[in-house]
Design a protein around this motif. Sequence first.
Motif, PDB file in Angstrom:
ATOM      1  N   HIS A   1      62.499  34.858  15.249  1.00 26.86           N
ATOM      2  CA  HIS A   1      61.711  34.048  15.977  1.00 26.86           C
ATOM      3  C   HIS A   1      61.179  34.483  17.415  1.00 26.86           C
ATOM      4  O   HIS A   1      61.676  34.199  18.445  1.00 26.86           O
ATOM      5  CB  HIS A   1      62.339  32.610  16.188  1.00 26.86           C
ATOM      6  N   THR A   2      60.494  35.334  17.616  1.00 26.13           N
ATOM      7  CA  THR A   2      59.899  36.455  18.659  1.00 26.13           C
ATOM      8  C   THR A   2      58.726  35.569  19.222  1.00 26.13           C
ATOM      9  O   THR A   2      57.896  34.742  18.614  1.00 26.13           O
ATOM     10  CB  THR A   2      59.573  37.829  18.415  1.00 26.13           C
ATOM     11  N   GLU A   3      58.353  35.965  20.414  1.00 28.12           N
ATOM     12  CA  GLU A   3      57.000  35.608  20.854  1.00 28.12           C
ATOM     13  C   GLU A   3      55.761  35.892  19.961  1.00 28.12           C
ATOM     14  O   GLU A   3      55.062  35.138  19.669  1.00 28.12           O
ATOM     15  CB  GLU A   3      56.787  36.444  22.386  1.00 28.12           C
ATOM     16  N   GLU A   4      55.894  37.111  19.407  1.00 31.89           N
ATOM     17  CA  GLU A   4      54.862  37.543  18.418  1.00 31.89           C
ATOM     18  C   GLU A   4      54.834  36.523  17.338  1.00 31.89           C
ATOM     19  O   GLU A   4      53.753  36.362  16.617  1.00 31.89           O
ATOM     20  CB  GLU A   4      55.249  39.134  18.085  1.00 31.89           C
ATOM     21  N   TYR A   5      56.010  36.144  16.676  1.00 33.21           N
ATOM     22  CA  TYR A   5      56.110  35.145  15.827  1.00 33.21           C
ATOM     23  C   TYR A   5      55.350  33.993  15.960  1.00 33.21           C
ATOM     24  O   TYR A   5      54.599  33.625  15.089  1.00 33.21           O
ATOM     25  CB  TYR A   5      57.507  34.956  15.346  1.00 33.21           C
ATOM     26  N   PHE A   6      55.714  33.293  17.390  1.00 34.86           N
ATOM     27  CA  PHE A   6      54.973  32.088  17.558  1.00 34.86           C
ATOM     28  C   PHE A   6      53.342  32.525  18.051  1.00 34.86           C
ATOM     29  O   PHE A   6      52.718  31.214  17.707  1.00 34.86           O
ATOM     30  CB  PHE A   6      55.454  31.554  18.710  1.00 34.86           C
ATOM     31  N   ILE A   7      53.029  33.449  18.354  1.00 36.17           N
ATOM     32  CA  ILE A   7      51.707  33.583  18.655  1.00 36.17           C
ATOM     33  C   ILE A   7      50.768  33.714  17.208  1.00 36.17           C
ATOM     34  O   ILE A   7      49.690  33.120  17.454  1.00 36.17           O
ATOM     35  CB  ILE A   7      51.537  34.927  19.368  1.00 36.17           C
ATOM     36  N   ASN A   8      51.398  34.541  16.334  1.00 36.39           N
ATOM     37  CA  ASN A   8      50.739  34.650  15.045  1.00 36.39           C
ATOM     38  C   ASN A   8      50.764  33.229  14.548  1.00 36.39           C
ATOM     39  O   ASN A   8      49.562  32.883  13.880  1.00 36.39           O
ATOM     40  CB  ASN A   8      51.451  35.860  14.379  1.00 36.39           C
ATOM     41  N   LEU A   9      51.830  32.536  14.511  1.00 33.90           N
ATOM     42  CA  LEU A   9      51.850  31.198  14.091  1.00 33.90           C
ATOM     43  C   LEU A   9      50.767  30.286  14.645  1.00 33.90           C
ATOM     44  O   LEU A   9      50.043  29.316  13.823  1.00 33.90           O
ATOM     45  CB  LEU A   9      53.229  30.565  14.060  1.00 33.90           C
ATOM     46  N   ALA A  10      50.616  30.403  16.045  1.00 35.01           N
ATOM     47  CA  ALA A  10      49.521  29.474  16.655  1.00 35.01           C
ATOM     48  C   ALA A  10      48.405  29.872  16.289  1.00 35.01           C
ATOM     49  O   ALA A  10      47.324  28.994  15.770  1.00 35.01           O
ATOM     50  CB  ALA A  10      49.508  29.646  18.106  1.00 35.01           C
ATOM     51  N   LYS A  11      48.123  31.272  16.257  1.00 34.05           N
ATOM     52  CA  LYS A  11      46.670  31.501  15.627  1.00 34.05           C
ATOM     53  C   LYS A  11      46.285  31.106  14.224  1.00 34.05           C
ATOM     54  O   LYS A  11      45.300  30.523  13.736  1.00 34.05           O
ATOM     55  CB  LYS A  11      46.536  33.190  15.473  1.00 34.05           C
ATOM     56  N   THR A  12      47.409  31.159  13.256  1.00 38.68           N
ATOM     57  CA  THR A  12      47.054  30.609  11.984  1.00 38.68           C
ATOM     58  C   THR A  12      46.870  29.026  11.905  1.00 38.68           C
ATOM     59  O   THR A  12      45.909  28.791  11.268  1.00 38.68           O
ATOM     60  CB  THR A  12      48.469  30.693  11.076  1.00 38.68           C
ATOM     61  N   LEU A  13      47.577  28.432  12.902  1.00 33.85           N
ATOM     62  CA  LEU A  13      47.425  26.837  12.644  1.00 33.85           C
ATOM     63  C   LEU A  13      46.024  26.735  13.476  1.00 33.85           C
ATOM     64  O   LEU A  13      45.185  25.602  13.001  1.00 33.85           O
ATOM     65  CB  LEU A  13      48.474  26.141  13.805  1.00 33.85           C
TER      66      LEU A  13
ATOM     67  N   PHE B   1      71.186  31.340   5.848  1.00 44.05           N
ATOM     68  CA  PHE B   1      70.041  30.702   5.265  1.00 44.05           C
ATOM     69  C   PHE B   1      68.734  31.086   5.751  1.00 44.05           C
ATOM     70  O   PHE B   1      67.656  30.449   5.362  1.00 44.05           O
ATOM     71  CB  PHE B   1      70.227  28.906   5.488  1.00 44.05           C
ATOM     72  N   GLY B   2      68.651  32.326   6.460  1.00 46.72           N
ATOM     73  CA  GLY B   2      67.371  32.816   7.015  1.00 46.72           C
ATOM     74  C   GLY B   2      66.770  32.055   8.072  1.00 46.72           C
ATOM     75  O   GLY B   2      65.594  31.919   8.367  1.00 46.72           O
ATOM     76  N   TYR B   3      67.664  31.571   9.061  1.00 43.55           N
ATOM     77  CA  TYR B   3      67.287  31.103  10.057  1.00 43.55           C
ATOM     78  C   TYR B   3      66.487  29.824  10.288  1.00 43.55           C
ATOM     79  O   TYR B   3      65.337  29.963  10.845  1.00 43.55           O
ATOM     80  CB  TYR B   3      66.691  32.149  11.231  1.00 43.55           C
ATOM     81  N   PRO B   4      66.632  28.985   9.675  1.00 44.62           N
ATOM     82  CA  PRO B   4      65.714  27.735   9.818  1.00 44.62           C
ATOM     83  C   PRO B   4      66.016  27.107  11.156  1.00 44.62           C
ATOM     84  O   PRO B   4      66.969  26.974  11.605  1.00 44.62           O
ATOM     85  CB  PRO B   4      66.294  26.689   8.684  1.00 44.62           C
ATOM     86  N   PRO B   5      64.703  26.743  11.754  1.00 45.80           N
ATOM     87  CA  PRO B   5      64.921  25.847  12.873  1.00 45.80           C
ATOM     88  C   PRO B   5      65.830  24.570  12.559  1.00 45.80           C
ATOM     89  O   PRO B   5      65.584  24.007  11.604  1.00 45.80           O
ATOM     90  CB  PRO B   5      63.596  25.537  13.121  1.00 45.80           C
ATOM     91  N   LEU B   6      66.575  24.109  13.626  1.00 43.54           N
ATOM     92  CA  LEU B   6      67.361  22.812  13.497  1.00 43.54           C
ATOM     93  C   LEU B   6      66.496  21.849  13.920  1.00 43.54           C
ATOM     94  O   LEU B   6      67.068  21.096  14.833  1.00 43.54           O
ATOM     95  CB  LEU B   6      68.836  23.038  14.183  1.00 43.54           C
ATOM     96  N   VAL B   7      65.932  21.433  12.964  1.00 44.61           N
ATOM     97  CA  VAL B   7      65.096  20.124  13.041  1.00 44.61           C
ATOM     98  C   VAL B   7      64.952  19.454  11.759  1.00 44.61           C
ATOM     99  O   VAL B   7      65.255  20.260  10.651  1.00 44.61           O
ATOM    100  CB  VAL B   7      63.760  20.305  13.666  1.00 44.61           C
ATOM    101  N   THR B   8      64.924  17.859  11.585  1.00 45.15           N
ATOM    102  CA  THR B   8      64.982  17.286  10.379  1.00 45.15           C
ATOM    103  C   THR B   8      63.980  17.916   9.308  1.00 45.15           C
ATOM    104  O   THR B   8      62.821  18.210   9.766  1.00 45.15           O
ATOM    105  CB  THR B   8      64.757  15.766  10.551  1.00 45.15           C
ATOM    106  N   PRO B   9      64.586  18.234   8.008  1.00 47.72           N
ATOM    107  CA  PRO B   9      65.839  17.777   7.360  1.00 47.72           C
ATOM    108  C   PRO B   9      66.861  19.227   7.648  1.00 47.72           C
ATOM    109  O   PRO B   9      67.733  18.997   7.204  1.00 47.72           O
ATOM    110  CB  PRO B   9      65.367  17.634   5.950  1.00 47.72           C
ATOM    111  N   ALA B  10      66.167  20.204   7.983  1.00 49.07           N
ATOM    112  CA  ALA B  10      67.006  21.525   8.125  1.00 49.07           C
ATOM    113  C   ALA B  10      68.449  21.207   8.962  1.00 49.07           C
ATOM    114  O   ALA B  10      69.458  22.039   8.390  1.00 49.07           O
ATOM    115  CB  ALA B  10      66.271  22.802   8.539  1.00 49.07           C
ATOM    116  N   SER B  11      68.323  20.706   9.947  1.00 47.98           N
ATOM    117  CA  SER B  11      69.365  20.268  10.699  1.00 47.98           C
ATOM    118  C   SER B  11      70.607  19.775   9.983  1.00 47.98           C
ATOM    119  O   SER B  11      71.583  20.106   9.983  1.00 47.98           O
ATOM    120  CB  SER B  11      69.029  19.593  12.007  1.00 47.98           C
ATOM    121  N   GLN B  12      70.127  18.582   9.245  1.00 40.05           N
ATOM    122  CA  GLN B  12      71.128  17.830   8.493  1.00 40.05           C
ATOM    123  C   GLN B  12      71.786  18.844   7.347  1.00 40.05           C
ATOM    124  O   GLN B  12      73.006  18.584   7.110  1.00 40.05           O
ATOM    125  CB  GLN B  12      70.488  16.766   7.613  1.00 40.05           C
TER     126      GLN B  12
END
Length: 465
Positions: free
Chosen positions: A151-163, A334-345
Motif C-alpha cells: 500500500h504505497t503512495e503509488e498504489y493509492f494514486i493509481n486507485l484514485a485515477k481508476t475511481l 491473508f494478503g494485507y486486507p485493510p482492517l475495515v468491516t468486514p475484513a477487520s472482523q
Amino acid sequence: MPKVKIMETILRDAHQSHAATRMRTEDMLPVAPLLDKVGYYALEVWGGATFDTCLRFLNEDPWERLRKLKEAMPNTKLQMLLRGQNLLGYKHYADDVVELFVQKSIENGIDIIRIFDALNDVRNMKTAMDATKKYGGIVEATMAYTKSPFHTEEYFINLAKTLEQMGADTICIKDMANLILPYEAYDLVKKLKQAVSVPIHFHTHNTTGTGDMVYLKAVEAGVDIIDTALSPLGNGTSQPATEPMVATFSNTKYDTGIDLILLSKIAEHFRTVVDRLKSEGYIDPKVLAVDTNTLLYQVPGGMLSNLISQLKQSKAENRLLEVLQEVPRVRDDFGYPPLVTPASQIVGTQAVLNVISGGRYKIVTNETKDLLRGEYGRLPAPVNEEIRKKIIGDDSIIDYRPADKIPPEVEKYRHEMNEYYEKEEDILTYALFPQIATKFFQARLAKKYKLDYDNMDTENNIHPV
C-alpha cells in the motif's frame, strides 16, 4: 480565497465510534434546524452501523429516521457510508438489491454516497457507483487507507485515477484507524491533487492522537473537505473535534466560514445527549484515550473492542497483547486486507483463535475460508500459499467479481417477507437483516393493531383475522 469544507459526523460516525451507535432520532431532531444553518459541506447521517442498530436496539425504522432528518435539514446535503456490494450488511448482495437500495436511499433523502470496499476491489464498488449516478446522487468513491509493503503512495494514486475514470464525483481517503501521519498525509494529498481533477475528501479519527495534525497538513496540501465531529463526541476513536479545526483555520486562506458561536449552541444540546449515553453505559472512557498501539498493530478502535469482548468470553483477557501481535501476522498471511468491516472482523477473530486454540489456524472460521477463496473480492497482495492450502485445501479460488454468481434477489426477498410488506424499503430492510427485520415488522404490526406483542407467539403469522 480557497476554503476548506467540513463534513460533520456527529449524527453517524461520532456516536458509532464512541457510543455503540446508540443516539436516537429524538436526540437529533431538536437541534437539526441549527445544524442546517451551520453551512457544512454535508452532514453524515446514515450508513455504517446505524441501520442495524436502529432495528436491533432502538426499535426505529432507519428509513423513517432518514426522512425526518431530510425534512428537518433541507438546506444541507446528507451523506451516508455504503460498503459497496455489501451495502450495510456483511455479505455480497445481487446487483438488483444494490441498485434498489441506492435508489431508495436517494429518494428518502441521501445526497452523497460514500462508497468503499474493504479490499479496495473496485469491481465491488461499480454497481453502487453506477446506481448513485443513475438516480442523481453524488458519488464519493473511497479508498480504504492502510499500511503495508504493497500500500504505497503509488498504489493509492493509481486507485484514485481508476475511481475517477469510473465516475467518482469526489474521492475520499478513509483512514479508519488513524494510521497516516501528518507529513505522509501532506505528500499523499499533494500527489493526488496533481493526479486527479475531482475534489479530495479526507476522513480520519483521533485514535492515535495525530488526527488534528493530519488534517492541518492535508489542508495545507490542498485537500478540499475534512470530516470532523462536534466536541461532545469528538476526538479519541471519533473524528477530530469540529470547533478546534474551525478555529484553527479562522482568518486564514482556509477559513471555513463557520460560526463558532453557533457550534457552541449545538454542542450544548449534544452534551446532554452524551450525559444520557454515559449514564446508560454506552460510553467507555477508554474511547477518549490516545492509543499509540494502533500505529503498531493497525487495529482500529471498534476492532479492539471486539477483540477484548472475544477474549472475555473465552476468559483469556490476559492474552490481548498476544492477539495484537498476531493480527499483523494474520494480515500478512491473508494478503494485507485493510482492517475495515468486514475484513477487520475476519482477521481479528482469526487472530484470537490462533492465540487461544493452541495453534495457528488450528481452528478457522468460514469467513476466513471465504476470504481466502476470493469470495469477498481480490486481495490486495499475494497470500501465504502454504497457509491458504492448509485452510481451504484444494478448493478453487475465484477470480471473478463475487456478485457475478449471485442471481437477482429482490423478488425472492419480496416473496419471503410479503406478509409484512408495507413499502419497498421493507424489502431492503429484510434483505439486509432478515431475523432482526422480521421481529421489527412483527412489533410494528402489533402496534398497528394494538396487539400485545410481548405475550404473542411471534413464530406464527400475527395478522388479525
